[in-house]
Design an enzyme around this catalytic site. Sequence first.
Site, PDB file in Angstrom:
ATOM      1  N   PRO A   2      92.416  53.432 -14.848  1.00 21.96           N
ATOM      2  CA  PRO A   2      93.192  54.653 -15.124  1.00 21.96           C
ATOM      3  C   PRO A   2      94.651  54.321 -15.401  1.00 21.96           C
ATOM      4  O   PRO A   2      95.254  53.528 -14.695  1.00 21.96           O
ATOM      5  CB  PRO A   2      93.079  55.461 -13.831  1.00 21.96           C
ATOM      6  CG  PRO A   2      92.065  54.792 -12.996  1.00 21.96           C
ATOM      7  CD  PRO A   2      91.867  53.413 -13.505  1.00 21.96           C
ATOM      8  N   GLU A   3      95.181  54.893 -16.461  1.00 23.89           N
ATOM      9  CA  GLU A   3      96.594  54.725 -16.790  1.00 23.89           C
ATOM     10  C   GLU A   3      97.276  56.085 -16.613  1.00 23.89           C
ATOM     11  O   GLU A   3      96.674  57.015 -16.104  1.00 23.89           O
ATOM     12  CB  GLU A   3      96.734  54.172 -18.214  1.00 23.89           C
ATOM     13  CG  GLU A   3      95.993  52.833 -18.378  1.00 23.89           C
ATOM     14  CD  GLU A   3      96.096  52.233 -19.765  1.00 23.89           C
ATOM     15  OE1 GLU A   3      97.085  52.506 -20.461  1.00 23.89           O
ATOM     16  OE2 GLU A   3      95.182  51.488 -20.157  1.00 23.89           O
ATOM     17  N   LYS A  62     101.387  54.897 -12.347  1.00 22.24           N
ATOM     18  CA  LYS A  62      99.958  55.102 -12.093  1.00 22.24           C
ATOM     19  C   LYS A  62      99.684  55.493 -10.639  1.00 22.24           C
ATOM     20  O   LYS A  62      98.542  55.457 -10.194  1.00 22.24           O
ATOM     21  CB  LYS A  62      99.184  53.813 -12.395  1.00 22.24           C
ATOM     22  CG  LYS A  62      99.361  53.283 -13.807  1.00 22.24           C
ATOM     23  CD  LYS A  62      98.535  52.010 -13.961  1.00 22.24           C
ATOM     24  CE  LYS A  62      98.982  51.207 -15.155  1.00 22.24           C
ATOM     25  NZ  LYS A  62      98.308  49.895 -15.216  1.00 22.24           N
ATOM     26  N   HIS A 101      80.289  53.977  -1.368  1.00 20.40           N
ATOM     27  CA  HIS A 101      81.636  53.648  -1.853  1.00 20.40           C
ATOM     28  C   HIS A 101      82.690  54.697  -1.508  1.00 20.40           C
ATOM     29  O   HIS A 101      83.760  54.710  -2.088  1.00 20.40           O
ATOM     30  CB  HIS A 101      81.651  53.378  -3.364  1.00 20.40           C
ATOM     31  CG  HIS A 101      80.578  52.436  -3.819  1.00 20.40           C
ATOM     32  ND1 HIS A 101      80.528  51.135  -3.382  1.00 20.40           N
ATOM     33  CD2 HIS A 101      79.513  52.613  -4.635  1.00 20.40           C
ATOM     34  CE1 HIS A 101      79.465  50.538  -3.931  1.00 20.40           C
ATOM     35  NE2 HIS A 101      78.842  51.415  -4.684  1.00 20.40           N
ATOM     36  N   ARG A 120      84.732  49.627  -6.985  1.00 16.66           N
ATOM     37  CA  ARG A 120      85.265  48.267  -7.157  1.00 16.66           C
ATOM     38  C   ARG A 120      86.321  47.905  -6.118  1.00 16.66           C
ATOM     39  O   ARG A 120      86.687  46.753  -5.987  1.00 16.66           O
ATOM     40  CB  ARG A 120      85.863  48.106  -8.566  1.00 16.66           C
ATOM     41  CG  ARG A 120      84.896  48.427  -9.698  1.00 16.66           C
ATOM     42  CD  ARG A 120      84.163  47.240 -10.284  1.00 16.66           C
ATOM     43  NE  ARG A 120      84.925  46.035 -10.500  1.00 16.66           N
ATOM     44  CZ  ARG A 120      85.365  45.606 -11.682  1.00 16.66           C
ATOM     45  NH1 ARG A 120      85.164  46.330 -12.751  1.00 16.66           N
ATOM     46  NH2 ARG A 120      85.999  44.473 -11.780  1.00 16.66           N
ATOM     47  N   ARG A 272      93.577  39.349 -21.724  1.00 18.18           N
ATOM     48  CA  ARG A 272      93.248  40.728 -22.070  1.00 18.18           C
ATOM     49  C   ARG A 272      93.330  40.913 -23.571  1.00 18.18           C
ATOM     50  O   ARG A 272      94.312  40.537 -24.196  1.00 18.18           O
ATOM     51  CB  ARG A 272      94.200  41.693 -21.379  1.00 18.18           C
ATOM     52  CG  ARG A 272      94.127  41.551 -19.890  1.00 18.18           C
ATOM     53  CD  ARG A 272      95.188  42.373 -19.243  1.00 18.18           C
ATOM     54  NE  ARG A 272      94.565  43.319 -18.336  1.00 18.18           N
ATOM     55  CZ  ARG A 272      95.156  44.396 -17.873  1.00 18.18           C
ATOM     56  NH1 ARG A 272      96.362  44.698 -18.256  1.00 18.18           N
ATOM     57  NH2 ARG A 272      94.538  45.193 -17.039  1.00 18.18           N
TER      58      ARG A 272
END
Length: 289
Positions: A2-3, A62, A101, A120, A272
């Site tokens: 997420p940005e 963020k 999770h 994650r 990247r």
Amino acid sequence: MPELPEVESVRRGLEGARLRAPVAEVWRSRARLRIGAAWDRRHEHVSALLGATPQTIARRGKLLVWTFAAADAGEPLGLLVHLGMTGRFEFAGDARARPPHTHLELRFADRRKLRFVDPRRFGALRVAPLATLWATPPLSELGDEPFDPAFDGERLRARLGESRRPVRDALLDQRAVAGIGNIYAVEALWEAGVPPLAPCVRLGPGAWARLAAALVTVLARGLAAGGTTIRDYRGVDGNAGGGEEGLRAYGREGSPCPRCGATLRRFESGGRGGAACPREQRLGRGKIP
Ligand SMILES: [Zn+2]
């Protein structure tokens, strides 16, 4: 990951829920979340939210900064949240079991339950007096906020103009400009016609100005679409964002450039990748005007 637009969409979703009942119960899984200088489990202190009352939620880069009025009417607390790669918030009714999770569950006095779910576990949580949160890393180290009216090419150049790093990599540095990740960096560089691998020192004032404007444009576009659907991003309502169709360069290597028709090419730097137009983002010699 997420940005800025995705995190802002989450913020708006949580604000829209109008949570104003005190926290009646705090549950935290045993699993560790993100580890790093500013993120240590010993400093999480999420149990301090017990009895505190949720108020407004801010976003910086963020990160989410959620204000809570303290139970004893002392100084306000802040819950700092980093969504990491896959962190999300979801509401649950009383009957439903915790999904896998789930790492934090807040039950409010109005019986609503809010869960922080993060498969994650690159997300992070921290509770501290609000003023302390703002005055310490990572919040205190963040660079310019792209939607700040004062943000422009000159600000960007002042922060990065002397750097020899590739401009795409430099844009990911949260201390220069906050909230940008790989997706919006790649999009903005395409929008501005700036070569992603150009060392920052080679960008002239015009290139910095175009880049700053392009960052605002692509972030606003992502925000209008409710965030991109890249990875496992989900809004508070459980719906994926709708911005992926709006991406012009990111993930489109091999497809025609939407502006000039040349085939977009993949590039890699610092592990990247991204895509760029070989014609309009060509890295020649000398300054990029
Ligand atoms: Zn092109």
